[in-house]
Write a protein that holds these residues in place. Structure first.
Motif, PDB file in Angstrom:
ATOM      1  N   UNK A  24       0.831  -1.202   0.000  1.00 41.84           N
ATOM      2  CA  UNK A  24       0.000   0.000   0.000  1.00 41.84           C
ATOM      3  C   UNK A  24       0.865   1.251   0.000  1.00 41.84           C
ATOM      4  N   UNK A  25       1.986   1.194   0.696  1.00 43.04           N
ATOM      5  CA  UNK A  25       2.846   2.364   0.809  1.00 43.04           C
ATOM      6  C   UNK A  25       3.737   2.573  -0.411  1.00 43.04           C
ATOM      7  N   UNK A  26       3.847   1.571  -1.260  1.00 41.11           N
ATOM      8  CA  UNK A  26       4.717   1.702  -2.425  1.00 41.11           C
ATOM      9  C   UNK A  26       4.270   2.862  -3.304  1.00 41.11           C
ATOM     10  N   UNK A  29       2.509   1.812  -6.670  1.00 39.28           N
ATOM     11  CA  UNK A  29       1.101   1.448  -6.552  1.00 39.28           C
ATOM     12  C   UNK A  29       0.236   2.697  -6.472  1.00 39.28           C
ATOM     13  N   UNK A  30       0.677   3.675  -5.700  1.00 38.07           N
ATOM     14  CA  UNK A  30      -0.083   4.927  -5.582  1.00 38.07           C
ATOM     15  C   UNK A  30      -0.176   5.622  -6.942  1.00 38.07           C
ATOM     16  N   UNK A  31       0.902   5.605  -7.702  1.00 40.82           N
ATOM     17  CA  UNK A  31       0.890   6.222  -9.029  1.00 40.82           C
ATOM     18  C   UNK A  31      -0.080   5.502  -9.953  1.00 40.82           C
ATOM     19  N   UNK A  32      -0.098   4.162  -9.893  1.00 40.32           N
ATOM     20  CA  UNK A  32      -1.003   3.396 -10.742  1.00 40.32           C
ATOM     21  C   UNK A  32      -2.457   3.667 -10.378  1.00 40.32           C
ATOM     22  N   UNK A  36      -5.262   5.261 -12.835  1.00 40.11           N
ATOM     23  CA  UNK A  36      -6.562   4.634 -13.087  1.00 40.11           C
ATOM     24  C   UNK A  36      -7.704   5.582 -12.747  1.00 40.11           C
ATOM     25  N   UNK A  37      -7.532   6.333 -11.674  1.00 36.54           N
ATOM     26  CA  UNK A  37      -8.556   7.302 -11.272  1.00 36.54           C
ATOM     27  C   UNK A  37      -8.738   8.370 -12.350  1.00 36.54           C
ATOM     28  N   UNK A  38      -7.633   8.885 -12.867  1.00 42.86           N
ATOM     29  CA  UNK A  38      -7.712   9.904 -13.911  1.00 42.86           C
ATOM     30  C   UNK A  38      -8.359   9.363 -15.181  1.00 42.86           C
TER      31      UNK A  38
END
Length: 70
Positions: A24-26, A29-32, A36-38
């Motif tokens: 979760x902290x990686x 992963x946050x960028x991906x 996906x959200x965008x």
């Protein structure tokens, strides 16, 4: 004997939780997730009626699957 089993389970659970926290902290992963959200936001803005219809359909199907008729 029971204490050994509990210790083993606790150790495995701790390792699994640590691995999950690291994932979760990686940053990757946050960028991906942000990417996906965008992409989802662009699709929804481009096709708002289809998006609402798809959401309603998905909700209806999930409701039917999760409701028990028993």
């Amino acid at each position: 004997m029971d204490e050994e089993i509990l210790e083993n389970i606790n150790e495995r659970l701790d390792k699994t939780l640590d691995r999950g926290r690291r994932m979760v902290e990686e940053e990757e992963l946050a960028e991906r997730i942000d990417e996906l959200k965008l992409r989802a936001e662009k699709i929804i803005r481009k096709h708002p009626v289809k998006s609402v219809a798809g959401g309603l359909l998905a909700g209806y199907i999930l409701g039917k699957l999760l409701s028990s008729d028993d």
